[in-house]
Design a protein around this motif. Sequence first.
Motif: not given
Length: 355
Positions: A171-185, A164-169, A146-151
Motif C-alpha cells: 500500500q505505501e511507498v517507503l523506498g524503491i519498489p522491489y517488484e520494479q527491479l530485475s531479480i533472480s531469486d 537506500v531502502v528497497l521495499e515490497a509493501l 539519511r534514509v532514501w525512501c523514494r521510488e
Amino acid sequence: MEARCRRSAAFDCMPQPAACCPDWMAGLPDALPLSRLSIPGTHDSLSLFGGRRLRCQSWGLEAQLASGIRFLDVRCKLARGELHVYHLCTFQRASLRGVLRRTLRFLCAHPGEAVLMRIKEELPIFSRPGFAAQLHRCLLEEGRGRVWCREEVPTLGQARGKIVVLEALAQEVLGIPYEQLSISDAWNVLSLERKWARARRHLERAAGGDPTTMHLTFCSGNGLFTCPEEVARFVNPRCYQHLRRRRGRPVRWGVVIMDFPGAGLLRLIVESNGPLASGHTTAAPSTPAGPSRRPHGRGDGRCSRHSSAHCPHQCPSRRMLLPAPRICRRTSAPVKQKRVSSTCWAPGSLRVTTV
C-alpha cells in the motif's frame, strides 16, 4: 586443513572476514546511478543463529560493512510493537532500529559510501496489522534525513552517507519498489547445477542489460536436501571463476547477493567497477569488529554518532534529496494503488497508480 576448508577466495564461514574494503565507493563519480554499479551483498544478512538449516552468514553487521558489503537483506516481524529481525521463526537477536543505527554509524564514519537495504516482512502469510506503519515510524525516527525512501534509483552522489531502502509493501511507498527491479531469486534449491545456471544467466543479463534497471542476483539458496552453507560452497566458487574470466575490465554485474562470501569474490565484484573502486581494497589479516580500522570522533574529522547534530555531510533533517534524473518505472502493476508516505514524499516523486 580445517581452516582452509572454512575459508577460501570464494567461501568464508569464519567469524571475521579476511579483507577490509570500507571505502570502495568513495572514489567513484557522483553521477553514477546505483543501477550501473556492481555491488556485493548478503542474503538474510542478520541470520547468524538457527543452526545449519537456517544460518546464512558468519560475519556480524559491522564486519560485513567493513568487508565491502553494500546490500543488506533484513527480514522483520512485528512483535510487541517493535520490528525484530527473524529468519523464518528464529529470532536473530536484533531489531530493525538497531540495524539502522549500526548501519548509519558506519556511514557516518565512511560518508562516501551508501548501503542498499531490503526490508521485508518475514512470513507475510502470518502478517500482523501495523507492519508498514511501524516500518514508516522506524525510518522516520532513526533515519533523521539519511534514509532514501523514494521510488527513484538515486545517483551515488545523492546516496552517499545514506541507507537506500528497497521495499515490497502493498500500500505505501517507503523506498524503491522491489517488484520494479530485475531479480533472480531461485531460493528453493532442488539441483545445485540448475541453481548456478540460473544465477549465471542473470549475471550475464545484468552485464548486458538496461543500465537504468537495477539487477539483483541471489546466489544463495536452501532446500529439503541441502542448506545455505552447502549451496554457498557449490555456487560461490563457480561465481568467483565466472567473474574472474572478465577481471580487469569494467563490468556491471548488478547486486550480487551471497551467503558466506569469500574475500576474493568480494574483491572481484568491487574491482569490476573500475580502478577507482579497486584502489580502496586492502588486506586485513585481523578484521576489526567495528566498521572502521581507525578510531573516529577523536580529532580525525569523523563523527562517532549518527545524529543530525554530529553528521555535517547529511542533508537537512527530515528532507529528501531531489529525485534522480532517471526514473525506473514499475514493470508490474500492484493489486491496489500504493500511497506515497507524506513524510517521505517530496515534489517530483513518482506516484504509483494501478495500470
